[in-house]
Design an enzyme around this catalytic site. Structure first.
Site, PDB file in Angstrom:
ATOM      1  N   GLU A   1       0.849  -1.195   0.000  1.00 20.82           N
ATOM      2  CA  GLU A   1       0.000   0.000   0.000  1.00 20.82           C
ATOM      3  C   GLU A   1       0.885   1.245   0.000  1.00 20.82           C
ATOM      4  O   GLU A   1       1.926   1.262   0.656  1.00 20.82           O
ATOM      5  CB  GLU A   1      -0.884  -0.050   1.254  1.00 20.82           C
ATOM      6  CG  GLU A   1      -1.898   1.049   1.360  1.00 20.82           C
ATOM      7  CD  GLU A   1      -2.838   0.864   2.579  1.00 20.82           C
ATOM      8  OE1 GLU A   1      -3.208  -0.289   2.925  1.00 20.82           O
ATOM      9  OE2 GLU A   1      -3.177   1.881   3.186  1.00 20.82           O
TER      10      GLU A   1
ATOM     11  N   ASP B   1       0.243   5.367   0.579  1.00 22.04           N
ATOM     12  CA  ASP B   1      -0.850   6.231   1.048  1.00 22.04           C
ATOM     13  C   ASP B   1      -0.580   7.718   1.048  1.00 22.04           C
ATOM     14  O   ASP B   1       0.453   8.167   1.546  1.00 22.04           O
ATOM     15  CB  ASP B   1      -1.143   5.944   2.539  1.00 22.04           C
ATOM     16  CG  ASP B   1      -1.700   4.580   2.790  1.00 22.04           C
ATOM     17  OD1 ASP B   1      -2.383   4.050   1.912  1.00 22.04           O
ATOM     18  OD2 ASP B   1      -1.442   4.032   3.888  1.00 22.04           O
TER      19      ASP B   1
ATOM     20  N   GLU C   1      -2.958  10.341   3.011  1.00 21.98           N
ATOM     21  CA  GLU C   1      -4.158  10.471   3.846  1.00 21.98           C
ATOM     22  C   GLU C   1      -4.159  11.861   4.465  1.00 21.98           C
ATOM     23  O   GLU C   1      -3.168  12.253   5.080  1.00 21.98           O
ATOM     24  CB  GLU C   1      -4.172   9.435   4.968  1.00 21.98           C
ATOM     25  CG  GLU C   1      -4.223   8.006   4.481  1.00 21.98           C
ATOM     26  CD  GLU C   1      -4.538   7.029   5.612  1.00 21.98           C
ATOM     27  OE1 GLU C   1      -5.433   6.185   5.427  1.00 21.98           O
ATOM     28  OE2 GLU C   1      -3.897   7.112   6.679  1.00 21.98           O
TER      29      GLU C   1
END
Ligand SMILES: *[C@@H]1O[C@H](CO)[C@@H](O)[C@H](O)[C@H]1NC(C)=O
Length: 285
Positions: free
Chosen positions: A102, A104, A106
């Site tokens: 993953e 990210d 955010e």
């Protein structure tokens, strides 16, 4: 005669190569609003503008129709304005399975007048623990800004308005996993975006709760553009002539990254001796 023909041919090749690079996405064609029961909406025929919203019942999200093994994913975002405490707006790549990879972006909301935190992380084989957090040098709720993840075999580069803020280099040579391979096989990732509620931890570690009287909260995504090696039938095919496939952070980029990190980085796992008392992870040094 001969030379003008080959000039023309060269021109044609260049033109075709450029067409591949300026591939411009459409939310209608490229994504599926898989979560939120009508809380995610595309606003125009061309598929350039999409919004996600969050209320007390549910958040919302979309995912790319295609999976990629390497790619460059770019979008413009305008985040929830006002009191956005407890909300999290995301744009990330993720593979599936229990040992997933993953990458990210955010955005953790805040109470009015206090800055968003941009939280970045890289997971490999299901393990994150590589967080770096930033405040931004602009208010991300007033205008659209461009967020981009470049993922190629050598590195992952996170950029904000073209400024590299983080580089995660492939350090497999020193035994550090790099997003791409699960045991024995290459693993593609899909692109996701979401707006969800995390009031128990997102803002000042959960001290500031979401003000649900302000719901629904809405974030906008614009000019989605993903160019990548598309995964199909167990293998990926890369478009030819893609600058992102060998992209590095050049000298000018390194200067900008230094600027962003020295002025706006508020946390990096690389200096967190409390978490890593036996020494920070090898990939940091
Ligand atoms: C919210 O604001 C506080 C105080 O200005 C700041 O320390 C914090 O990093 C901000 N972001 C989040 C997500 O708490």
């Amino acid at each position: 005669m001969k030379s003008s023909c080959s000039t023309r041919f060269a021109f044609l090749v260049l033109f075709v190569a450029q067409c591949v690079c300026v591939y411009a996405g459409s939310f209608h064609k490229d994504v599926n609003i898989h979560w939120g029961n009508g809380r995610g909406k595309i606003h125009d025929n061309e598929g350039k503008l999409l919004s996600l919203s969050l209320d007390k019942t549910s958040g919302s999200g979309f995912q790319s129709n295609q999976e990629f093994l390497y790619g460059k994913a770019e979008v413009q975002m305008k985040l929830v304005p006002g009191n956005s405490a407890g909300t999290v707006t995301t744009f990330y790549l993720k593979s599936h399975g229990s040992t997933w990879d993953e990458v990210d972006f955010e955005f953790l909301g805040n109470i009015s007048g206090h800055p968003y935190t941009l939280h970045t992380n890289v997971y490999t084989k299901g393990l994150g623990d590589k967080e770096q957090q930033f405040h931004l040098w602009f208010d991300p709720t007033v205008d659209f800004h461009t967020y981009c993840i470049t993922w190629n075999p050598q590195r992952i580069i996170f950029t904000v308005d073209g400024i590299p803020i983080r580089e995660f280099k492939n350090s497999e040579s020193i035994g550090v996993h790099f997003p791409k391979s699960q045991p024995m096989r290459n693993q593609p990732m899909r692109l996701y975006a979401s707006l969800w509620e995390a009031e128990h931890w997102a803002t000042r570690g959960g001290l500031e709760k979401t003000d649900w009287s302000k719901a629904p909260f809405t974030a906008f995504y614009r000019n989605y553009n993903v160019e990548g090696c598309v995964w199909a039938n167990g293998k990926s095919s890369c478009p030819g002539n893609s600058p992102w496939f060998t992209q590095k952070v050049d000298l000018a980029g390194q200067k900008k990254m230094k600027w962003a990190q020295s002025k706006y980085m508020i946390y990096t796992y690389c200096t967190d001796k409390r978490r890593f008392p036996q020494g920070v992870p090898a990939v940091c040094t």
